[in-house]
Design a protein around this motif. Sequence first.
Motif, PDB file in Angstrom:
ATOM      1  N   GLY B   4      80.862 -12.899  48.153  1.00 25.76           N
ATOM      2  CA  GLY B   4      81.002 -11.462  47.971  1.00 25.76           C
ATOM      3  C   GLY B   4      82.124 -10.905  48.818  1.00 25.76           C
ATOM      4  N   LEU B   5      82.212 -11.365  50.071  1.00 28.81           N
ATOM      5  CA  LEU B   5      83.214 -10.775  50.957  1.00 28.81           C
ATOM      6  C   LEU B   5      84.617 -11.281  50.671  1.00 28.81           C
ATOM      7  N   ILE B 134      80.773  -3.213  56.653  1.00 25.67           N
ATOM      8  CA  ILE B 134      82.111  -3.175  56.063  1.00 25.67           C
ATOM      9  C   ILE B 134      82.066  -2.433  54.730  1.00 25.67           C
ATOM     10  N   PHE B 135      81.036  -2.732  53.966  1.00 28.19           N
ATOM     11  CA  PHE B 135      80.936  -2.132  52.637  1.00 28.19           C
ATOM     12  C   PHE B 135      80.787  -0.617  52.729  1.00 28.19           C
ATOM     13  N   VAL B 136      79.883  -0.177  53.609  1.00 25.74           N
ATOM     14  CA  VAL B 136      79.659   1.271  53.747  1.00 25.74           C
ATOM     15  C   VAL B 136      80.927   1.947  54.259  1.00 25.74           C
ATOM     16  N   ALA B 137      81.562   1.296  55.245  1.00 23.78           N
ATOM     17  CA  ALA B 137      82.785   1.873  55.797  1.00 23.78           C
ATOM     18  C   ALA B 137      83.841   2.021  54.715  1.00 23.78           C
ATOM     19  N   LEU B 138      83.956   1.001  53.874  1.00 21.59           N
ATOM     20  CA  LEU B 138      84.953   1.050  52.803  1.00 21.59           C
ATOM     21  C   LEU B 138      84.636   2.166  51.823  1.00 21.59           C
ATOM     22  N   ALA B 139      83.337   2.280  51.488  1.00 22.61           N
ATOM     23  CA  ALA B 139      82.940   3.318  50.540  1.00 22.61           C
ATOM     24  C   ALA B 139      83.326   4.688  51.078  1.00 22.61           C
ATOM     25  N   VAL B 181      92.062  -8.336  57.431  1.00 20.91           N
ATOM     26  CA  VAL B 181      91.116  -8.034  58.515  1.00 20.91           C
ATOM     27  C   VAL B 181      89.700  -8.397  58.092  1.00 20.91           C
ATOM     28  N   ILE B 182      89.342  -8.054  56.848  1.00 22.68           N
ATOM     29  CA  ILE B 182      87.998  -8.403  56.377  1.00 22.68           C
ATOM     30  C   ILE B 182      87.816  -9.916  56.405  1.00 22.68           C
ATOM     31  N   ALA B 183      88.835 -10.636  55.939  1.00 19.52           N
ATOM     32  CA  ALA B 183      88.728 -12.100  55.930  1.00 19.52           C
ATOM     33  C   ALA B 183      88.524 -12.620  57.339  1.00 19.52           C
ATOM     34  N   MET B 216      87.062  -6.603  37.998  1.00 19.67           N
ATOM     35  CA  MET B 216      88.219  -6.731  38.865  1.00 19.67           C
ATOM     36  C   MET B 216      88.429  -5.538  39.794  1.00 19.67           C
ATOM     37  N   GLU B 217      87.967  -4.359  39.371  1.00 17.64           N
ATOM     38  CA  GLU B 217      88.345  -3.175  40.133  1.00 17.64           C
ATOM     39  C   GLU B 217      87.201  -2.570  40.932  1.00 17.64           C
ATOM     40  N   SER B 218      86.062  -3.243  40.928  1.00 17.71           N
ATOM     41  CA  SER B 218      84.893  -2.609  41.508  1.00 17.71           C
ATOM     42  C   SER B 218      84.499  -3.278  42.815  1.00 17.71           C
ATOM     43  N   ILE B 219      84.421  -2.466  43.878  1.00 16.79           N
ATOM     44  CA  ILE B 219      84.047  -3.008  45.178  1.00 16.79           C
ATOM     45  C   ILE B 219      82.570  -3.376  45.195  1.00 16.79           C
TER      46      ILE B 219
END
Lengths: 348, 273
Positions: B4-5, B134-139, B181-183, B216-219
């Motif tokens: 996922g990440l 990370i996910f919440v921060a990105l959202a 950075v995420i990686a 492809m475009e959806s987090i």
Amino acid sequence: MDVNYRQSVAMLRTRSQWIALGVLLAFLAVAGRVFPSEIVDVMNMMFILIVAAHGLNILTGYCGQISVGHAAFKGTGAYTAAMLIVRLGWNHWVALPVAALAAGGAGVAFGLPAFRVGGFYLAMSTLAAQFILPALFLFAMPGIVGGISGITVPRPAIGDFSFRIPENQYYLFMPMCVVMTIVARNIARSRTGRAFVAVRDNEPAATIMGINPFGYKLRAFFIGCLFAGVAGWMRVVYDGCVRPDIYPLMGSIWMLGIIIIGGMGTTIGPIFGVILVRALNEMVLMLSPFIGGFFRPEIAIQMGAGLGLIVFAVVVIVFLVFEPRGLAHLWQVFNERMRHWPFKYEPG
Amino acid sequence: MIYGLIALGIVLIFKATKVFNFAQGHLLMMGVLLSLMFINRFHIGIAIPLVIACAFGIGWVLERGIMRPLIGQPLISALLMTLAVAYLLDGVATIFWGTKIVPYPQWYPEQSFPFMAIEVSSGVVWTILVAAGIFVALAFFYRRSLMGKAMRATADSHQVSQSLGIKVTRVFSLCWIMAAVIAFIMALFFGVHVGAFRYLSEWGFRAIPAVLIGGMESILGALIGGLLVGVLEVIATAYLGAFIGSMFPFIILLIAIIVKPHGLFGQPEIVRV
């Protein structure tokens, strides 16, 4: 110039082209006996790669369908040939067309999603092929497919002329490579080849002109993988065996790099690309012990493998940034310059 | 979860730049190897900022030096470029770290505790928490901040956003940096689970089915696709054997391409002549 139709569609139009071709063929004919065995061996490898690269060039260069599974399709051809020869006792020469057809069939099977999607998604489907097919070679029915140790295949022979040593293999691979190059050139300049280019350049526009993109994409997959199958058969003769690790993802990416470096959508491109990449690779292998001498011994051991990857990647990056049309374009510019010489060449 | 990440990183770059980054797994690998080096040399408090700084550097260099000249080139050039970058990183890793598995230091306290009838180790909890963070921060970043909005605009149309005064090139840089950075952050956790070695980069390719299934475009799709592929792979390995299990993500991928090519949360593109 009084040019008739036959002349203007001929592949070789001028006398100097005929002379150049004659010199090249004469050189190729004697090279297998003149050069030392190691160099002939490298040339054999180049011939195999050129055949495979022609296939990928038709698929990716002309038809614009990116394939990251070319090594797997090559492997399909190789495994088909090996199984037919060893398990069923077929003749090598009969196995060749069957192996080519099997690889072509595999190509069509993995090209089928083209019915719904294009471009990038199709590349994903070939990536799936690259992971699924070698896994099949490795795991499926080890009794027949050979598992991790593969299958040992006897070399073919014509009468007493056995293709066991590189010098003799040369006289099998060289003519095959020449024939396949002519075939590739002729496919590219036929109606089919022009349809490929139309599909690559603008798919909706091609549809409007009466070209069925789906059919032509499948055809490109079939022809491209047919070449891969022939190359796979050659590889079986070259190695005398098949093993799952001969056809990795890296192999497919090498092929893509080769056609990028050589110049996509030209028949001469793959040849240039193969020669440059193989020559660089041999140079790296020769130089890496020397360079490794400057580093700690535990680093020096891995120098060859690592440096090969780095050099290849850097060459591909340099070509993508500075000359995306590849060596073929440089060659064309050089030719034009020579034609106008001693006058100044103005690029059109 | 790892799928996922990795998928998230790929989607981030694809969303804004329309470039599919094959090198995401290799970034993860570099992250693991570099963080290994830093953690062994320095205190953990210094090592983590250093790792993130490295990620910034690598992300920026990749975008600025290598991807920038390719803007406007056909799709295949960009694809091949990421592949070339992947093998460049592979080569560097081979030279300096070899192909052996190196044990990775246990840098956070590890203990297991019961959770709804199963034993859960704190490492897994940490991984999930960080991933969720990370996910919440990105959202939030995409919804609320100006830069996030600029990124979404860029994703829609490069030309329109350029003419509205958004620096598209800066958006591209930022995307690559965020992906790197995420990686690298995930590498800190991933290394503890499986150890550090070169062939980690293989996971990058195995994450691709997750990207496609999610869209492809959806987090959100990337995360769900990653979970789905990961769980299905484990189930397939358990019930059908390692042979099917190892190629199961790609079987799913093939099915996904044929049945629902734009993924669960993606949008089909409309092409005009």
